[in-house]
Motif scaffolding. Structure first.
Motif, short mmCIF file in Angstrom:
data_model
loop_
_atom_site.label_atom_id
_atom_site.label_comp_id
_atom_site.label_asym_id
_atom_site.label_seq_id
_atom_site.Cartn_x
_atom_site.Cartn_y
_atom_site.Cartn_z
N ASP A 1 0.99 -1.29 -0.01
CA ASP A 1 0.07 0.04 -0.11
C ASP A 1 0.99 1.28 0.09
OD1 ASP A 1 -2.45 -1.24 -0.23
OD2 ASP A 1 -2.76 -1.08 2.12
N ALA A 2 1.85 1.26 0.86
CA ALA A 2 2.80 2.24 0.68
C ALA A 2 3.48 2.79 -0.47
CB ALA A 2 3.85 2.14 1.92
N ALA A 3 3.78 1.73 -1.35
CA ALA A 3 4.25 2.18 -2.65
C ALA A 3 3.37 2.60 -3.54
CB ALA A 3 4.94 0.55 -3.18
N VAL A 4 2.33 2.14 -3.45
CA VAL A 4 1.00 2.58 -4.42
C VAL A 4 0.61 3.97 -3.92
CG1 VAL A 4 -1.39 2.21 -5.21
CG2 VAL A 4 0.17 0.33 -4.91
N THR A 5 0.57 4.39 -2.62
CA THR A 5 0.41 5.53 -2.39
C THR A 5 1.64 6.51 -2.66
OG1 THR A 5 -0.81 4.93 -0.50
CG2 THR A 5 -0.02 7.16 -0.29
N ALA A 6 2.86 6.31 -2.87
CA ALA A 6 4.02 6.83 -3.01
C ALA A 6 4.00 7.27 -4.54
CB ALA A 6 5.22 6.12 -2.73
N PHE A 7 3.44 6.14 -5.26
CA PHE A 7 3.14 6.50 -6.58
C PHE A 7 2.22 7.25 -7.09
CE2 PHE A 7 1.32 5.34 -10.89
CZ PHE A 7 2.58 5.21 -11.66
N ALA A 8 1.00 7.38 -6.29
CA ALA A 8 0.08 8.38 -6.62
C ALA A 8 0.34 9.66 -6.24
CB ALA A 8 -1.05 7.86 -5.80
N VAL A 9 1.12 9.83 -5.17
CA VAL A 9 1.87 11.10 -4.78
C VAL A 9 2.48 11.82 -5.90
CG1 VAL A 9 3.37 12.28 -3.28
CG2 VAL A 9 1.67 10.73 -2.32
N ALA A 10 3.43 10.72 -6.43
CA ALA A 10 4.43 11.23 -7.44
C ALA A 10 3.81 11.65 -8.83
CB ALA A 10 5.58 10.32 -7.56
N ASN A 11 2.83 11.10 -9.10
CA ASN A 11 2.05 11.27 -10.24
C ASN A 11 1.10 12.43 -10.17
OD1 ASN A 11 2.34 9.32 -12.86
ND2 ASN A 11 2.78 8.18 -10.94
N ALA A 12 0.61 12.76 -9.14
CA ALA A 12 -0.29 13.86 -8.87
C ALA A 12 0.71 15.09 -8.83
CB ALA A 12 -0.84 13.80 -7.33
N ASN A 13 1.75 15.22 -8.33
CA ASN A 13 2.59 16.08 -8.48
C ASN A 13 3.33 16.22 -9.61
OD1 ASN A 13 2.89 16.50 -5.67
ND2 ASN A 13 4.52 15.47 -5.01
N LEU A 14 3.45 15.56 -10.65
CA LEU A 14 3.90 15.48 -11.94
C LEU A 14 2.99 16.30 -12.84
CD1 LEU A 14 5.55 12.48 -14.06
CD2 LEU A 14 3.93 13.89 -14.92
N TRP A 15 1.58 15.61 -12.69
CA TRP A 15 0.47 16.17 -13.31
C TRP A 15 0.13 17.66 -13.15
CZ3 TRP A 15 -0.52 14.89 -18.15
CH2 TRP A 15 -0.35 13.56 -18.50
N ALA A 16 0.26 18.11 -11.88
CA ALA A 16 0.12 19.39 -11.22
C ALA A 16 1.20 20.25 -12.13
CB ALA A 16 0.29 19.37 -9.90
N GLU A 17 2.35 19.82 -12.10
CA GLU A 17 3.52 20.55 -12.98
C GLU A 17 3.18 20.78 -14.20
OE1 GLU A 17 7.98 20.12 -12.11
OE2 GLU A 17 7.68 19.26 -14.29
N ILE A 18 2.69 19.70 -15.02
CA ILE A 18 2.49 19.77 -16.48
C ILE A 18 1.40 20.82 -16.92
CG2 ILE A 18 1.37 18.64 -18.36
CD1 ILE A 18 2.95 16.19 -17.30
N THR A 19 0.28 20.91 -15.86
CA THR A 19 -0.76 21.75 -15.97
C THR A 19 -0.88 22.94 -15.42
OG1 THR A 19 -2.02 20.61 -14.15
CG2 THR A 19 -2.61 19.68 -16.27
N ALA A 20 0.37 23.41 -14.79
CA ALA A 20 0.56 24.58 -14.42
C ALA A 20 0.49 25.73 -15.26
CB ALA A 20 1.92 24.66 -13.54
N GLY A 21 -0.41 26.85 -14.98
CA GLY A 21 -0.68 28.06 -15.88
C GLY A 21 -1.81 27.34 -16.81
N GLU A 22 -1.56 27.62 -18.07
CA GLU A 22 -2.49 27.10 -19.06
C GLU A 22 -2.47 25.67 -19.40
OE1 GLU A 22 -2.51 29.40 -22.53
OE2 GLU A 22 -2.62 31.41 -21.49
N SER A 23 -3.45 24.94 -19.64
CA SER A 23 -3.27 23.61 -19.84
C SER A 23 -4.37 23.29 -20.86
CB SER A 23 -3.56 22.52 -18.71
OG SER A 23 -4.55 22.78 -18.12
N ASP A 24 -4.37 22.26 -21.61
CA ASP A 24 -5.28 21.86 -22.55
C ASP A 24 -6.42 20.87 -21.97
OD1 ASP A 24 -4.48 19.20 -22.93
OD2 ASP A 24 -2.96 19.91 -24.34
#
Length: 271
Positions: free
Chosen positions: A228-251
């Motif tokens: 469970d800890a591994a899956v949660t760590a992955f979810a955290v990392a991807n939430a941060n990644l996509w937040a960066e991708i969509t920062a500012g304007e996004s499609d």
């Protein structure tokens, strides 16, 4: 970064001639409308059959992905992806020619008959080991800037060949099987990672609630057995990644995936 698409017909004459010599006289060309990562992407019908041509100019900053796809093809051809028929770099172009897979993009909606086929595909992929000599990015490198802590990166380490882009447009269903195309971002990592990436796309493209997306992904034993800890760590990392991708304007496309990643993380935090 999207790439402006070039119709296959506009390739240098030398490249078109080489294609015809290798594959037989060209009968028809259908340039792809989806996906924007290649300069050229087209289905080609010749006297020898149907093929899919992907290409980039040799000065493209991501031209290395052409070699990446070619280098891993023997591990996935037929069992998990299309076979590579031919690769050549000439006339300022790097071209990969694959056997065409004629089918439909996987339907990720709840109850879809495609879901068990994708789970079967990912179960197989979780057993495919990356050859030692392959030059691949490591999952812990790709997610290194987005993890909550350095120790979380240990969860992502492994020697499995991971596709990492489970967008349903990369999953083709034909003849009762699902296979993955576009292996440009193939990565060395833990066996459960592709199923975890699938969770995000099930939420984004299939309209699953996070708990239901996880339940579907648990059809893949490697994901079902992930800590469970591994899956949660992955979810955290991807939430941060996509937040960066969509920062500012996004499609709308990236905004939808970001919303899915954030929804999944909220679910993991509430467990």
């Amino acid at each position: 970064m999207a790439t402006a698409r070039v119709p296959l017909e506009e390739l240098p004459v030398g490249r078109l001639t080489a294609l015809a010599q290798r594959l037989g006289p060209i009968i028809g060309i259908t340039n792809a409308s989806g996906g924007l990562n290649s300069d050229v992407a087209a289905r080609v019908l010749t006297s020898q059959g149907a093929f899919y041509v992907k290409g980039m100019r040799t000065d493209h900053p991501r031209v290395w992905t052409q070699a990446r796809e070619a280098s891993i093809n023997s591990l996935v051809a037929e069992s998990a992806g299309p076979g590579l028929r031919w690769r050549e770099v000439a006339d300022g172009w790097d071209l990969n020619v694959f056997d065409a897979i004629d089918g439909h993009h996987a339907d990720y909606r709840p109850g879809s008959v495609d879901l068990p086929l994708v789970a079967r595909l990912l179960t197989h992929l979780s057993t495919v080991q990356a050859d030692e000599g392959l030059e691949l990015r490591l999952a812990e490198q790709r997610l290194g800037s987005y993890a909550e802590s350095a120790s979380d990166l240990d969860h992502f380490r492994g020697n499995t060949l991971c596709h990492t882009d489970l967008n349903n447009e990369n999953v083709i269903v034909a003849d009762g099987r699902a296979r993955l195309v576009d292996w440009a971002w193939a990565t060395r990592g833990a066996a459960w990672l592709d199923a975890a990436y699938w969770v995000i796309w099930l939420i984004a493209a299939g309209r699953h609630r996070p708990f239901a997306a996880e339940r579907t992904a648990r059809r893949v034993p490697a994901f079902r057995n992930a800590p469970d800890a591994a899956v949660t760590a992955f979810a955290v990392a991807n939430a941060n990644l996509w937040a960066e991708i969509t920062a500012g304007e996004s499609d709308p496309w990236t905004a939808r995936v970001d919303a899915a990643a954030q929804a999944w993380l909220r679910h993991r935090r509430d467990l």
